[in-house]
Design a protein around this motif. Structure first.
Motif, PDB file in Angstrom:
ATOM      1  N   THR A  48      -1.137  53.584 153.566  1.00 27.09           N
ATOM      2  CA  THR A  48      -0.170  52.550 153.197  1.00 27.09           C
ATOM      3  C   THR A  48      -0.169  52.405 151.672  1.00 27.09           C
ATOM      4  OG1 THR A  48      -1.792  50.755 153.265  1.00 27.09           O
ATOM      5  CG2 THR A  48      -0.688  51.326 155.353  1.00 27.09           C
ATOM      6  N   PRO A  49       0.897  51.836 151.110  1.00 29.32           N
ATOM      7  CA  PRO A  49       0.931  51.655 149.650  1.00 29.32           C
ATOM      8  C   PRO A  49      -0.304  50.925 149.114  1.00 29.32           C
ATOM      9  CG  PRO A  49       3.096  51.238 150.580  1.00 29.32           C
ATOM     10  CD  PRO A  49       2.174  51.445 151.728  1.00 29.32           C
ATOM     11  N   MET A  50      -0.757  49.890 149.841  1.00 28.72           N
ATOM     12  CA  MET A  50      -1.933  49.156 149.376  1.00 28.72           C
ATOM     13  C   MET A  50      -3.199  50.008 149.472  1.00 28.72           C
ATOM     14  SD  MET A  50      -2.940  46.489 147.948  1.00 28.72           S
ATOM     15  CE  MET A  50      -1.386  45.577 148.056  1.00 28.72           C
ATOM     16  N   GLU A  51      -3.326  50.791 150.549  1.00 29.23           N
ATOM     17  CA  GLU A  51      -4.476  51.690 150.674  1.00 29.23           C
ATOM     18  C   GLU A  51      -4.465  52.740 149.566  1.00 29.23           C
ATOM     19  OE1 GLU A  51      -5.243  51.667 155.534  1.00 29.23           O
ATOM     20  OE2 GLU A  51      -3.890  53.148 154.620  1.00 29.23           O
ATOM     21  N   LEU A  52      -3.271  53.211 149.229  1.00 29.61           N
ATOM     22  CA  LEU A  52      -3.137  54.205 148.162  1.00 29.61           C
ATOM     23  C   LEU A  52      -3.589  53.626 146.823  1.00 29.61           C
ATOM     24  CD1 LEU A  52      -2.112  57.093 147.572  1.00 29.61           C
ATOM     25  CD2 LEU A  52       0.132  56.093 147.110  1.00 29.61           C
ATOM     26  N   ILE A  53      -3.142  52.406 146.532  1.00 27.91           N
ATOM     27  CA  ILE A  53      -3.512  51.754 145.269  1.00 27.91           C
ATOM     28  C   ILE A  53      -5.017  51.503 145.223  1.00 27.91           C
ATOM     29  CG2 ILE A  53      -3.259  49.639 143.911  1.00 27.91           C
ATOM     30  CD1 ILE A  53      -0.347  49.510 144.941  1.00 27.91           C
ATOM     31  N   ASN A  54      -5.560  50.993 146.328  1.00 27.80           N
ATOM     32  CA  ASN A  54      -7.003  50.720 146.366  1.00 27.80           C
ATOM     33  C   ASN A  54      -7.816  51.993 146.181  1.00 27.80           C
ATOM     34  OD1 ASN A  54      -6.690  47.963 146.768  1.00 27.80           O
ATOM     35  ND2 ASN A  54      -6.700  48.122 149.004  1.00 27.80           N
ATOM     36  N   THR A  55      -7.361  53.090 146.809  1.00 28.52           N
ATOM     37  CA  THR A  55      -8.089  54.355 146.704  1.00 28.52           C
ATOM     38  C   THR A  55      -8.038  54.900 145.281  1.00 28.52           C
ATOM     39  OG1 THR A  55      -7.502  54.839 149.004  1.00 28.52           O
ATOM     40  CG2 THR A  55      -8.335  56.652 147.697  1.00 28.52           C
ATOM     41  N   ALA A  65     -14.463  56.151 152.163  1.00 24.90           N
ATOM     42  CA  ALA A  65     -14.858  57.537 151.854  1.00 24.90           C
ATOM     43  C   ALA A  65     -13.836  58.526 152.407  1.00 24.90           C
ATOM     44  CB  ALA A  65     -16.245  57.811 152.436  1.00 24.90           C
ATOM     45  N   LYS A  66     -13.307  58.236 153.594  1.00 27.40           N
ATOM     46  CA  LYS A  66     -12.313  59.111 154.209  1.00 27.40           C
ATOM     47  C   LYS A  66     -11.031  59.134 153.390  1.00 27.40           C
ATOM     48  CE  LYS A  66      -9.717  59.776 158.504  1.00 27.40           C
ATOM     49  NZ  LYS A  66      -9.463  59.245 159.874  1.00 27.40           N
ATOM     50  N   GLN A  67     -10.585  57.959 152.938  1.00 32.45           N
ATOM     51  CA  GLN A  67      -9.368  57.874 152.137  1.00 32.45           C
ATOM     52  C   GLN A  67      -9.535  58.588 150.797  1.00 32.45           C
ATOM     53  OE1 GLN A  67      -8.933  53.620 152.060  1.00 32.45           O
ATOM     54  NE2 GLN A  67      -7.732  53.546 153.966  1.00 32.45           N
ATOM     55  N   GLU A  68     -10.689  58.453 150.172  1.00 31.63           N
ATOM     56  CA  GLU A  68     -10.946  59.141 148.904  1.00 31.63           C
ATOM     57  C   GLU A  68     -10.987  60.651 149.094  1.00 31.63           C
ATOM     58  OE1 GLU A  68     -14.452  57.549 147.157  1.00 31.63           O
ATOM     59  OE2 GLU A  68     -13.516  55.623 146.620  1.00 31.63           O
ATOM     60  N   ILE A  86      -9.360  62.384 151.423  1.00 33.12           N
ATOM     61  CA  ILE A  86      -7.984  62.836 151.670  1.00 33.12           C
ATOM     62  C   ILE A  86      -7.199  62.892 150.375  1.00 33.12           C
ATOM     63  CG2 ILE A  86      -5.780  62.201 152.760  1.00 33.12           C
ATOM     64  CD1 ILE A  86      -7.473  60.987 155.058  1.00 33.12           C
ATOM     65  N   LEU A  87      -7.285  61.837 149.571  1.00 32.11           N
ATOM     66  CA  LEU A  87      -6.452  61.737 148.371  1.00 32.11           C
ATOM     67  C   LEU A  87      -6.948  62.633 147.242  1.00 32.11           C
ATOM     68  CD1 LEU A  87      -4.030  60.374 147.021  1.00 32.11           C
ATOM     69  CD2 LEU A  87      -5.573  58.557 146.270  1.00 32.11           C
ATOM     70  N   PHE A  88      -8.246  62.513 146.910  1.00 29.54           N
ATOM     71  CA  PHE A  88      -8.751  63.176 145.708  1.00 29.54           C
ATOM     72  C   PHE A  88      -9.132  64.644 145.924  1.00 29.54           C
ATOM     73  CE2 PHE A  88      -9.764  58.655 144.715  1.00 29.54           C
ATOM     74  CZ  PHE A  88      -8.949  58.548 143.605  1.00 29.54           C
ATOM     75  N   GLN A  89      -9.510  65.011 147.133  1.00 29.90           N
ATOM     76  CA  GLN A  89      -9.944  66.390 147.368  1.00 29.90           C
ATOM     77  C   GLN A  89      -8.874  67.264 148.021  1.00 29.90           C
ATOM     78  OE1 GLN A  89     -12.755  67.490 146.053  1.00 29.90           O
ATOM     79  NE2 GLN A  89     -13.056  65.391 145.298  1.00 29.90           N
ATOM     80  N   PHE A  90      -7.948  66.661 148.743  1.00 32.29           N
ATOM     81  CA  PHE A  90      -6.943  67.456 149.441  1.00 32.29           C
ATOM     82  C   PHE A  90      -5.540  67.330 148.838  1.00 32.29           C
ATOM     83  CE2 PHE A  90      -9.912  66.801 153.207  1.00 32.29           C
ATOM     84  CZ  PHE A  90     -10.511  68.028 153.036  1.00 32.29           C
ATOM     85  N   ARG A  91      -5.079  66.098 148.640  1.00 31.58           N
ATOM     86  CA  ARG A  91      -3.674  65.917 148.245  1.00 31.58           C
ATOM     87  C   ARG A  91      -3.440  66.031 146.742  1.00 31.58           C
ATOM     88  NH1 ARG A  91      -1.772  61.048 152.408  1.00 31.58           N
ATOM     89  NH2 ARG A  91      -2.193  62.259 154.306  1.00 31.58           N
ATOM     90  N   LEU A  92      -4.232  65.330 145.956  1.00 35.63           N
ATOM     91  CA  LEU A  92      -3.972  65.325 144.509  1.00 35.63           C
ATOM     92  C   LEU A  92      -4.046  66.709 143.873  1.00 35.63           C
ATOM     93  CD1 LEU A  92      -5.509  62.041 143.030  1.00 35.63           C
ATOM     94  CD2 LEU A  92      -3.127  62.785 143.002  1.00 35.63           C
ATOM     95  N   PRO A  93      -5.055  67.540 144.178  1.00 36.95           N
ATOM     96  CA  PRO A  93      -5.059  68.880 143.569  1.00 36.95           C
ATOM     97  C   PRO A  93      -3.806  69.681 143.923  1.00 36.95           C
ATOM     98  CG  PRO A  93      -7.182  68.411 144.575  1.00 36.95           C
ATOM     99  CD  PRO A  93      -6.264  67.314 144.991  1.00 36.95           C
ATOM    100  N   ARG A  94      -3.377  69.594 145.172  1.00 39.78           N
ATOM    101  CA  ARG A  94      -2.194  70.337 145.603  1.00 39.78           C
ATOM    102  C   ARG A  94      -0.940  69.824 144.902  1.00 39.78           C
ATOM    103  NH1 ARG A  94      -0.730  72.197 151.698  1.00 39.78           N
ATOM    104  NH2 ARG A  94       1.428  72.823 151.342  1.00 39.78           N
TER     105      ARG A  94
END
Length: 344
Positions: A44-51, A58-61, A63-71
């Motif tokens: 969610t937008p709030m989960e994204l901002i918090n992450t 740990a799961k959200q971090e 997903i975002l920092f190791q899988f999505r952001l590099p791509r």
């Protein structure tokens, strides 16, 4: 009076070009944010901002920092690299249909990447930072081969002959790659199939770091040479008359274009048409002046690839459509349209 009018027109064009580039940058940021929330597991937008601010789970971090952001970062970088590479090739060869994918440069880089990876037990075990260099060697040899085959003494290079030579060499390289895959084990065969489809396979921060220096050095260098490219577009005889070292400048610009294409292909796979569509749309938006056209091409290329990658990850969840296929759906009809408009 005429000088004042000309200066006013130029200032208006520069202002319009700046507004367009800012608008494209804003669209890239919007696509970036949407892409961060696109995938099988939604945030969610709030989960994204918090992450992003270190307050996610740990799961959200992961997903975002190791899988999505590099791509996503890689999508932006390769889009800029391929688009600027295509713009340079179109300018140097004075061929509106020139593109590193169509001319076989991408295939030449890809076959060297595949050969390097074949020496390692898995594709991910290959030395990441060496991939762009190996791809550059393959792309450079391919570019030299195409130039030699397309060149005719006393006639130079015909745009259509260059195009047909590039298409033939690209087909030969792709066929050779397919033949070589017959000797690979299933895992490496899957990698080659993924590469040929144009799926972004390098999706870790190591691949970002291996690609980043090529983009940060070569894209500014090409933009720095924008005035030279403006002169080269006037024709070889006119450029020589204006004091340009035509052969040297063409070689330097082509080396930069090949380097951008090779480094991008090394981590992205065989994504085509970005170097064709980006520069053409940029010319329509800001005109042929390379000081504006080159950075606009880079922004359009980034926007095209990040949008295509986002669509590819979203449309058939949990499966993915390779980014290259989505780009081809857009680029192939545009290529046919340009080919139909070409007179010679």
């Amino acid at each position: 009076m005429e000088k004042t009018t000309f200066g006013t027109v130029e200032a208006a064009k520069n202002k319009r070009g700046l507004i367009i580039m800012i608008s494209l940058a804003v669209l890239i940021v919007i696509a970036f944010i949407i892409s961060m929330n696109t995938g099988y597991i939604r945030l969610t937008p709030m989960e994204l901002i918090n992450t992003l601010f270190g307050k996610g789970t740990a799961k959200q971090e992961l997903i975002l920092f190791q899988f999505r952001l590099p791509r996503i970062v890689i999508s932006v970088l390769i889009g800029a690299g391929l688009a600027v590479s295509g713009a340079v090739m179109q300018g140097v060869f004075r061929n509106a249909l020139a593109d590193p994918g169509i001319l076989g440069i991408n295939a030449g880089a890809g076959i060297m990447v595949m050969l390097l990876i074949s020496f390692y037990p898995t594709a991910t075990a290959a030395p990441v930072y060496l991939l762009p260099m190996v791809a550059f060697v393959g792309a450079g040899v391919t570019a030299a081969l195409i130039y030699a085959l397309a060149y005719k003494r006393h006639q130079g290079i015909s745009p259509m002959r260059l195009l047909l030579t590039g298409v033939a060499v690209a087909a030969g390289m792709s066929a050779a790659m397919i033949v070589l895959t017959l000797r690979l084990d299933p895992e490496k065969y899957q990698f080659v199939a993924t590469w040929l489809a144009g799926s972004i396979w390098g999706t870790s921060w190591k691949f970002v770091l291996s690609l980043l220096p090529w983009i940060l050095i070569l894209v500014p260098y090409v933009i720095y040479k924008a005035r030279v490219m403006n002169v080269l577009n006037l024709g070889e005889q006119t450029a020589v008359g204006l004091g340009a070292a035509v052969t040297k400048e063409q070689f330097r610009l082509l080396a930069a274009a090949v380097g951008l294409a090779a480094a991008s292909v090394a981590v992205s796979g065989g994504i085509g048409f970005v170097g064709l569509v980006g520069p053409h749309l940029a010319r329509r938006l800001v005109g042929p002046k390379h000081q504006l056209m080159l950075p606009t091409s880079a922004l359009l290329g980034s926007l095209l690839v990040i949008t295509a990658d986002t669509i590819g990850r979203w449309i058939l969840q949990p499966s993915e459509i390779p980014t290259g296929i989505v780009v081809a759906v857009i680029g192939a009809p545009y290529f046919l349209y340009l080919l139909a408009r070409t007179k010679s």
